[in-house]
Design a protein around this motif. Structure first.
Motif, mmCIF file in Angstrom:
data_model
loop_
_atom_site.group_PDB
_atom_site.id
_atom_site.type_symbol
_atom_site.label_atom_id
_atom_site.label_comp_id
_atom_site.label_asym_id
_atom_site.label_seq_id
_atom_site.Cartn_x
_atom_site.Cartn_y
_atom_site.Cartn_z
ATOM 1 N N GLU A 310 0.630 -1.345 0.108
ATOM 2 C CA GLU A 310 0.080 0.093 -0.289
ATOM 3 C C GLU A 310 0.764 1.277 -0.055
ATOM 4 O O GLU A 310 0.530 2.181 -0.883
ATOM 5 C CB GLU A 310 -0.840 -0.085 1.214
ATOM 6 N N LYS A 311 1.860 1.303 0.859
ATOM 7 C CA LYS A 311 2.803 2.224 0.666
ATOM 8 C C LYS A 311 3.576 2.636 -0.278
ATOM 9 O O LYS A 311 3.598 3.704 -0.956
ATOM 10 C CB LYS A 311 3.803 2.061 2.009
ATOM 11 N N ALA A 312 3.965 1.364 -0.927
ATOM 12 C CA ALA A 312 4.876 1.479 -2.373
ATOM 13 C C ALA A 312 3.688 2.281 -3.398
ATOM 14 O O ALA A 312 4.060 3.037 -4.176
ATOM 15 C CB ALA A 312 5.299 0.529 -2.757
ATOM 16 N N GLY A 313 2.537 1.595 -3.433
ATOM 17 C CA GLY A 313 1.483 1.990 -4.316
ATOM 18 C C GLY A 313 1.041 3.639 -4.256
ATOM 19 O O GLY A 313 0.952 4.176 -5.170
ATOM 20 N N TYR A 314 1.350 4.093 -2.998
ATOM 21 C CA TYR A 314 0.891 5.351 -2.636
ATOM 22 C C TYR A 314 1.871 6.249 -3.525
ATOM 23 O O TYR A 314 1.697 7.325 -4.265
ATOM 24 C CB TYR A 314 0.770 5.564 -1.251
ATOM 25 N N PHE A 315 3.149 6.015 -3.190
ATOM 26 C CA PHE A 315 4.282 6.819 -3.882
ATOM 27 C C PHE A 315 4.329 6.771 -5.479
ATOM 28 O O PHE A 315 4.325 7.796 -6.107
ATOM 29 C CB PHE A 315 5.514 6.468 -3.099
ATOM 30 N N ALA A 316 3.867 5.417 -5.962
ATOM 31 C CA ALA A 316 4.145 5.092 -7.186
ATOM 32 C C ALA A 316 3.031 5.857 -8.212
ATOM 33 O O ALA A 316 3.284 6.580 -9.086
ATOM 34 C CB ALA A 316 3.946 3.700 -7.624
ATOM 35 N N SER A 317 1.898 5.863 -7.293
ATOM 36 C CA SER A 317 0.569 6.638 -8.151
ATOM 37 C C SER A 317 0.793 8.049 -8.011
ATOM 38 O O SER A 317 0.406 8.993 -8.743
ATOM 39 C CB SER A 317 -0.624 6.183 -7.396
ATOM 40 N N LYS A 318 1.735 8.623 -7.237
ATOM 41 C CA LYS A 318 1.882 10.221 -7.424
ATOM 42 C C LYS A 318 2.752 10.529 -8.673
ATOM 43 O O LYS A 318 2.450 11.291 -9.323
ATOM 44 C CB LYS A 318 2.660 10.808 -5.935
#
Ligand code: TYM
Length: 334
Positions: A310-318
């Motif tokens: 979830e954390k990686a997904g948050y930064f990736a989507s930015k």
């Protein structure tokens, strides 16, 4: 910049057994650097399917690899340790970047040529565009630094070229990453053929030390390690076997190669090989012990996997949203 720290990204393929080359060339440096950076360490399972995999085996290896990252000393509360396939942004950015990468550039990649020769019956498009996915991995997290072994040099240079090209067209979108290579271990060679790199896919298991090999196996492999003619323990181009063992000893113990040469002055090759073997056994012991503990704690590992993807997904989507907007994709109505 995240939390006032620069960002670090790196990853390993979930294929085969991790070797001492992977450890000394990459993982050990990750542990050294992790406090200084905001880190993303990915188990790059999407890269693995460029070569045919047994699905159950791939899943097992991916989980083992994730546990090895933690067992090596990377705290999953502080470092984002996750599966690449759990963050769809890798594939999405990879597609966009493939439209900014030239066939000629990919044609020059030596790893593609090597792998295509090795898997002549399955030269798929994924194998060819593999370096674009790798560029996407790195650029998705705006990484400043990427610690890898020497065999990734060409891929890192291509990543920088793609990022610079994209930024020249659209403005400052991507951070231009720098590669980080360790001092002595950027290229650990096979113990059986020091002209070849130590590799997970080597058919001769005596050429590689695997991170989960037991102490007896490690000592036996070092005992059998190929050395060079002569008797002297010196660091020289024409003594590739001894040089490789000195590199392993120095990076395992943290001493300089010069000090290692002094330490073994006057000793025979047999004693030297045993000392290198012992240094490796002792150096890997904490990792192996921690690995055994972690593999008993399924719930803890599952929790880490969930939170960190979830954390990686948050930064990736930015980053992904920014890139999509730049290239002209319509903005989603929320
Ligand atoms: P992979 O999985 O083959 O290897 C993982 C890391 O180990 C290093 N390495 C070595 N270093 C020294 N001596 C050796 N004999 C040796 N063998 C392997 C590799 O250089 C690497 O750092 N394409 C990458 C995985 C990847 C990646 C990324 C890495 C995918 N996306 C983004 C960094 C950033 C690979 O196949 O590594």
């Amino acid at each position: 910049m995240l939390d006032g720290k620069k960002t670090l990204f790196s990853g390993m393929q979930a294929t085969g057994n991790l070797t001492l080359g992977n450890y000394l060339g990459a993982l050990k440096n990750w542990v050294t650097l992790n406090e200084e950076y905001q880190c993303f360490f990915s188990v790059v399972d999407m890269h693995s399917i460029t070569v045919r995999q047994d699905p159950a085996e791939l899943r097992k290896r991916a989980r083992q690899l994730l546990m090895i990252y933690i067992a090596a000393g990377l705290d999953p509360e502080k470092n984002c340790i996750y599966y690449q396939s759990h963050v769809s942004g890798h594939a999405e950015l990879s597609w966009i970047l493939s439209c900014f990468t030239y066939m000629g550039e990919l044609n020059r990649m030596t790893q593609f040529k090597d792998k295509a020769a090795k898997h002549a019956d399955n030269i798929n498009a994924g194998l060819f565009t593999y370096p674009v996915l790798m560029a996407a991995d790195i650029l998705l997290y705006q990484a400043d630094v990427v610690p890898v072994g020497n065999d990734q040099r060409q891929h890192l240079e291509l990543t920088r070229d793609i990022a610079i090209r994209f930024n020249n067209i659209y403005g400052d979108v991507f951070t231009i990453p720098e590669a980080y290579y360790g001092k002595h271990a950027a290229r650990i060679m096979s113990l059986q053929d020091p002209s070849k790199k130590m590799s997970k896919s080597d058919e001769n298991p005596n050429g590689s030390i695997y991170l989960l090999d037991d102490p007896d196996t490690i000592m036996r492999k070092f005992k059998r390690a190929v050395t060079d003619s002569g008797k002297e323990i010196i660091y020289s181009e024409d003594k590739p076997g001894i040089r490789n063992l000195l590199d392993i000893y120095a990076s395992m113990t943290g001493c300089s190669v010069e000090d290692a040469v002094k330490e073994f002055d006057g000793k025979g090759y047999g004693d030297f090989k045993m000392a290198v073997g012992e240094a490796v056994v002792e150096g890997l012991r904490p990792l192996q012990e921690r690995y055994v503990q972690l593999s008993k704690d399924k719930a803890y590992i599952d929790q880490i996997i969930k939170e960190n993807s979830e954390k990686a997904g948050y930064f990736a989507s930015k980053t992904l949203r920014k890139v999509q907007k730049k290239v002209g994709f319509p903005v989603k109505v929320r």
